[in-house]
Motif scaffolding. Structure first.
Motif, short mmCIF file in Angstrom:
data_model
loop_
_atom_site.label_atom_id
_atom_site.label_comp_id
_atom_site.label_asym_id
_atom_site.label_seq_id
_atom_site.Cartn_x
_atom_site.Cartn_y
_atom_site.Cartn_z
N ASP A 71 0.83 -1.21 0.00
CA ASP A 71 0.00 0.00 0.00
C ASP A 71 0.86 1.26 0.00
O ASP A 71 0.51 2.26 -0.61
CB ASP A 71 -0.96 -0.01 1.19
N HIS A 72 2.01 1.21 0.66
CA HIS A 72 2.95 2.34 0.61
C HIS A 72 3.42 2.56 -0.82
O HIS A 72 3.46 3.69 -1.31
CB HIS A 72 4.16 2.08 1.52
N ALA A 73 3.81 1.48 -1.50
CA ALA A 73 4.32 1.58 -2.87
C ALA A 73 3.24 2.06 -3.83
O ALA A 73 3.52 2.83 -4.77
CB ALA A 73 4.87 0.23 -3.33
N ARG A 74 2.03 1.64 -3.62
CA ARG A 74 0.89 2.01 -4.48
C ARG A 74 0.70 3.52 -4.58
O ARG A 74 0.27 4.05 -5.60
CB ARG A 74 -0.38 1.34 -3.93
N LEU A 75 1.06 4.21 -3.52
CA LEU A 75 0.82 5.65 -3.44
C LEU A 75 1.93 6.49 -4.07
O LEU A 75 1.79 7.71 -4.18
CB LEU A 75 0.63 6.05 -1.97
N MET A 76 3.01 5.87 -4.49
CA MET A 76 4.15 6.60 -5.05
C MET A 76 3.89 7.03 -6.49
O MET A 76 3.04 6.47 -7.17
CB MET A 76 5.41 5.73 -4.97
N PRO A 77 4.64 8.06 -6.96
CA PRO A 77 4.50 8.49 -8.35
C PRO A 77 4.84 7.35 -9.31
O PRO A 77 5.63 6.45 -8.98
CB PRO A 77 5.53 9.62 -8.48
N ALA A 78 4.25 7.40 -10.50
CA ALA A 78 4.49 6.38 -11.53
C ALA A 78 4.60 7.07 -12.89
O ALA A 78 3.87 8.03 -13.16
CB ALA A 78 3.36 5.36 -11.55
N ALA A 79 5.50 6.57 -13.74
CA ALA A 79 5.67 7.15 -15.08
C ALA A 79 4.35 7.15 -15.83
O ALA A 79 3.65 6.13 -15.88
CB ALA A 79 6.71 6.34 -15.86
N LYS A 80 4.01 8.29 -16.39
CA LYS A 80 2.76 8.49 -17.14
C LYS A 80 1.53 8.16 -16.30
O LYS A 80 0.44 8.02 -16.82
CB LYS A 80 2.74 7.66 -18.43
N ASN A 81 1.73 7.95 -15.01
CA ASN A 81 0.69 7.48 -14.09
C ASN A 81 0.01 6.21 -14.60
O ASN A 81 -1.14 5.92 -14.28
CB ASN A 81 -0.35 8.56 -13.78
N ALA A 82 0.75 5.42 -15.38
CA ALA A 82 0.19 4.21 -15.98
C ALA A 82 -0.09 3.13 -14.93
O ALA A 82 -1.02 2.34 -15.06
CB ALA A 82 1.12 3.66 -17.05
N THR A 129 10.44 1.93 -1.76
CA THR A 129 9.37 2.30 -0.83
C THR A 129 9.00 1.13 0.07
O THR A 129 8.85 1.29 1.29
CB THR A 129 8.14 2.80 -1.63
N ILE A 130 8.89 -0.05 -0.52
CA ILE A 130 8.56 -1.25 0.26
C ILE A 130 9.66 -1.52 1.30
O ILE A 130 9.36 -1.78 2.47
CB ILE A 130 8.36 -2.46 -0.67
N THR A 131 10.91 -1.45 0.89
CA THR A 131 11.99 -1.77 1.82
C THR A 131 12.12 -0.72 2.93
O THR A 131 12.44 -1.06 4.07
CB THR A 131 13.33 -1.98 1.10
N LEU A 132 11.88 0.53 2.60
CA LEU A 132 11.91 1.58 3.63
C LEU A 132 10.76 1.41 4.62
O LEU A 132 10.93 1.55 5.83
CB LEU A 132 11.87 2.97 2.99
N ALA A 133 9.57 1.10 4.10
CA ALA A 133 8.41 0.87 4.98
C ALA A 133 8.67 -0.33 5.88
O ALA A 133 8.32 -0.33 7.06
CB ALA A 133 7.14 0.68 4.15
#
Length: 193
Positions: free
Chosen positions: A33-44, A112-116
């Motif tokens: 869920d942490h990773a899901r919220l991060m920016p993504a290229a073209k928001n694809a 993000t996953i590893t930091l969380a």
């Protein structure tokens, strides 16, 4: 030192885990869920995630991974210290067919996953050396889901020490007590202005 930097310092590539401490599906869902919220290229948002927390599935995925290429003679992780869960980052090629284009997204998600996980007292290891076909077979994935990175997760059971790079030697190593040393370049050596 900031709280975030403390978490960054805990976020190491662990190759030994306490097998008495396991993770649940809910634990892994929270990390994703942490990773899901991060920016993504073209928001694809073409990434999907396979959560492995059942002992048999974890062992099957483990069998298709290779660890610590610079210390291959040690055959890490040692028996009894293998990870207790995995998150496999996948790309859905029905959303975006070009795999290489979204490697940055996979890196952001993995970090993000590893930091969380580090914030929760867990350790991880991003594994790029794995059999994609073997992992995909274990997960029984449809054709459109391709593994791009495997993340091992568990309660750390080893000591990792950061050291300064000397004589441009960046290879990690272990001492006779199995302490893992990771040379890092100094800040002054990586800033170019």
């Amino acid at each position: 030192m900031s709280k975030f930097k403390e978490i960054v310092l805990k976020n190491r590539s662990y190759r030994g885990y306490d097998n008495d401490v396991t993770q649940t599906k809910e634990d892994l869902l929270d990390l994703v869920d942490h990773a899901r919220l991060m920016p993504a290229a073209k928001n694809a948002q073409p990434l999907k995630y396979f959560l492995a927390y059942e002992k048999e599935v974890v062992a099957q995925i483990q069998a298709h991974t290779k660890w610590a290429g610079l210390l291959a003679e040690l055959n890490l992780p040692f028996e009894g210290t293998k990870p207790t869960s995995f998150i496999v980052i996948l790309q859905d090629t029905d959303i975006e067919p070009v795999l290489a284009q979204f490697q940055t997204d996979a890196g952001i998600a993995a970090a993000t996953i590893t930091l969380a996980a580090a914030e929760k007292g867990l350790g991880c290891c991003m594994i790029g050396a794995y059999s994609a076909a073997g992992v995909k077979a274990v997960m029984q994935l449809p054709e459109n889901l391709s593994p791009v990175l495997v993340i091992a997760i568990g309660k750390p059971a080893e000591k990792i020490v950061l050291t300064d790079v000397e004589d441009n030697k960046v290879a990690y190593y272990r001492d006779e007590d199995n302490v893992h040393y990771v040379p890092k370049r100094k800040l002054a050596d990586i800033v170019v202005n």
